[in-house]
Design an enzyme around this catalytic site. Structure first.
Site, PDB file in Angstrom:
ATOM      1  N   HIS A 117      44.331  44.455  45.993  1.00 35.44           N
ATOM      2  CA  HIS A 117      43.569  43.298  46.503  1.00 35.44           C
ATOM      3  C   HIS A 117      43.601  42.143  45.520  1.00 35.44           C
ATOM      4  CE1 HIS A 117      39.651  43.485  44.218  1.00 35.44           C
ATOM      5  NE2 HIS A 117      39.931  44.771  44.126  1.00 35.44           N
ATOM      6  N   ASP A 129      39.601  43.349  37.780  1.00 31.34           N
ATOM      7  CA  ASP A 129      39.386  43.724  39.193  1.00 31.34           C
ATOM      8  C   ASP A 129      39.587  42.511  40.100  1.00 31.34           C
ATOM      9  OD1 ASP A 129      38.630  44.864  41.569  1.00 31.34           O
ATOM     10  OD2 ASP A 129      36.511  45.034  41.051  1.00 31.34           O
ATOM     11  N   GLU A 163      38.736  42.493  49.959  1.00 31.09           N
ATOM     12  CA  GLU A 163      38.485  43.909  49.638  1.00 31.09           C
ATOM     13  C   GLU A 163      37.047  44.086  49.191  1.00 31.09           C
ATOM     14  OE1 GLU A 163      38.106  47.470  46.901  1.00 31.09           O
ATOM     15  OE2 GLU A 163      37.671  45.364  46.523  1.00 31.09           O
ATOM     16  N   GLU A 164      36.580  43.126  48.405  1.00 33.43           N
ATOM     17  CA  GLU A 164      35.253  43.251  47.800  1.00 33.43           C
ATOM     18  C   GLU A 164      34.125  43.217  48.832  1.00 33.43           C
ATOM     19  OE1 GLU A 164      34.955  44.269  44.959  1.00 33.43           O
ATOM     20  OE2 GLU A 164      36.503  43.497  43.623  1.00 33.43           O
ATOM     21  N   ASP A 192      44.396  49.111  41.953  1.00 28.29           N
ATOM     22  CA  ASP A 192      43.150  48.356  41.880  1.00 28.29           C
ATOM     23  C   ASP A 192      42.478  48.711  40.550  1.00 28.29           C
ATOM     24  OD1 ASP A 192      40.754  47.089  42.291  1.00 28.29           O
ATOM     25  OD2 ASP A 192      40.227  48.165  44.136  1.00 28.29           O
ATOM     26  N   HIS A 284      32.716  43.591  37.970  1.00 27.73           N
ATOM     27  CA  HIS A 284      32.003  42.718  38.932  1.00 27.73           C
ATOM     28  C   HIS A 284      31.077  41.709  38.251  1.00 27.73           C
ATOM     29  CE1 HIS A 284      32.796  45.307  42.791  1.00 27.73           C
ATOM     30  NE2 HIS A 284      33.890  44.832  42.206  1.00 27.73           N
TER      31      HIS A 284
HETATM   32  N1  DPN Z   1      37.047  49.087  44.828  1.00 28.27           N
HETATM   33  C1  DPN Z   1      37.077  48.637  43.496  1.00 28.27           C
HETATM   34  C2  DPN Z   1      36.574  47.271  43.466  1.00 28.27           C
HETATM   35  O1  DPN Z   1      37.327  46.454  43.917  1.00 28.27           O
HETATM   36  O2  DPN Z   1      35.494  46.993  43.035  1.00 28.27           O
HETATM   37  C3  DPN Z   1      36.647  49.559  42.437  1.00 28.27           C
HETATM   38  C4  DPN Z   1      37.461  50.795  42.480  1.00 28.27           C
HETATM   39  C5  DPN Z   1      38.836  50.738  42.499  1.00 28.27           C
HETATM   40  C6  DPN Z   1      36.864  52.005  42.519  1.00 28.27           C
HETATM   41  C7  DPN Z   1      39.596  51.890  42.580  1.00 28.27           C
HETATM   42  C8  DPN Z   1      37.588  53.154  42.589  1.00 28.27           C
HETATM   43  C9  DPN Z   1      38.968  53.089  42.615  1.00 28.27           C
HETATM   44 ZN    ZN Z   2      38.914  46.134  42.995  1.00 33.76          ZN
END
Ligand code: DPN
Ligand code: ZN
Length: 314
Positions: A117, A129, A163-164, A192, A284
């Site tokens: 993402h 991220d 994605e977030e 990610d 984040h």
């Molecule tokens: N989903 C992710 C994010 O974008 O905040 C964090 C994440 C990534 C968690 C990959 C687990 C595995």
């Molecule tokens: Zn992420």
């Protein structure tokens, strides 16, 4: 660009045959793949940081920093000869975008797709991220061009929006594919967070994922074995964009250097870094900047992606 030939014995599983003799399954053989320049990945991350800085400090869905990120990645892919497409969708009253890039050629009935993402949260620039995954897959795509790689399978890359906000872009992409197109995608690799400052070396566990995912897990593990770095399996569940592909029955895999979870002392012993501290203390947050990176993890994961792409697509 250095070429490596790697053969590893990881993934050898003892199989008891009907006659009771133990035989070994074939070792996972990795194709020679280019060494991705971590300096190039870091330069891309500096660019994403600068895009955020000049657009209110983030690259979030519906914000100008997101659109600028898409335009910037797309221009690099177009210049390298990829066929790109921007797919728009609407979420919470704002237009979002997925960027899809196809490398011309290869067997389209056997498509290998690699994605991550491109959006950040509102709170910050989203460099770990997920600038890291976005920039690393971009450099792997550019290496396809630079090395003149002619994969036998078709190669497609994807940068997902929103994605977030709940895997919105990747889910939209998968759901909008006609069944015949969906079934041509035989592999989806997701990246990610690959440069966490207090890194873990996690490989997505194939357990509970569509059949065929074990091969992806093994190929990524085999790369790490070849460079003598220990990995752990992680169950990422529905936390990133691979989930949309898994729901459609497509084999999925990936690597992950950790988010808000805490590094254990056993992990600090084998990987270095600080026990009792988050893998990414700026997860984040506004401090997820170009200072929030571990260059070694970023480098190893970029090379792991190249190794997996070269192995799975040839
Ligand atoms: N989903 C992710 C994010 O974008 O905040 C964090 C994440 C990534 C968690 C990959 C687990 C595995
Ligand atoms: Zn992420």
């Amino acid at each position: 660009m250095r070429l490596r030939k790697i053969v590893t014995t990881l993934g050898v599983v003892a199989v008891i045959t009907a006659t009771g003799t133990a035989t070994a399954a074939p070792a996972t053989t990795l194709a020679a793949a280019p060494d991705i320049s971590v300096a190039a990945v870091q330069a891309d991350l500096a660019q994403l940081q600068s895009i955020a800085s000049s657009n209110g400090g983030n690259r979030a869905h519906g914000r100008p920093g997101y659109q600028a990120s898409v335009n910037w990645v797309k221009a690099k892919l177009d210049a390298a000869g990829f066929t790109t497409r921007v797919q728009s969708f609407t979420h919470s009253g704002a237009t979002g975008y997925n960027l899809i890039a196809d490398w011309p050629g290869g067997d389209e009935n056997n498509t290998v797709m690699v994605g991550g993402h491109l959006d950040s949260v509102n709170a910050g620039p989203g460099i770990n991220d997920n600038g890291t995954g976005s920039a690393s897959i971009l450099e792997v795509a550019l290496a396809v061009k630079a090395t003149g790689f002619k994969p036998t399978k078709h190669l497609r890359f994807g940068w997902w929006g929103a994605e977030e906000l709940g895997l919105i872009g990747s889910t939209y992409y998968v759901n909008s594919l006609p069944a015949a197109e969906k079934s041509k995608i035989k592999t989806y690799l997701n990246f990610d967070m690959t440069g966490s400052p207090n890194p873990a070396y996690f490989v997505y566990s194939a357990s509970g994922q569509p059949s065929g995912s074990a091969r992806l897990q093994q190929v990524l593990q085999a790369y790490y074995t070849s460079i003598n770095v220990a990995t752990e399996l992680t169950t990422v569940g529905g936390r990133s964009d691979h989930a949309a592909f898994a729901r459609a029955g497509i084999p999925v895999g990936g690597t992950f250097s950790g988010a808000e979870g805490t590094k254990t002392s056993a992990q600090a012993q084998k990987w270095g870094g600080t026990a009792g501290r988050a893998y990414d203390p700026c997860y984040h947050r506004s401090c997820d900047t170009t200072s929030n990176l571990n260059a070694t993890a970023l480098d190893r994961n970029a090379d792991a992606i190249a190794s997996a792409v070269w192995t799975l697509a040839s």
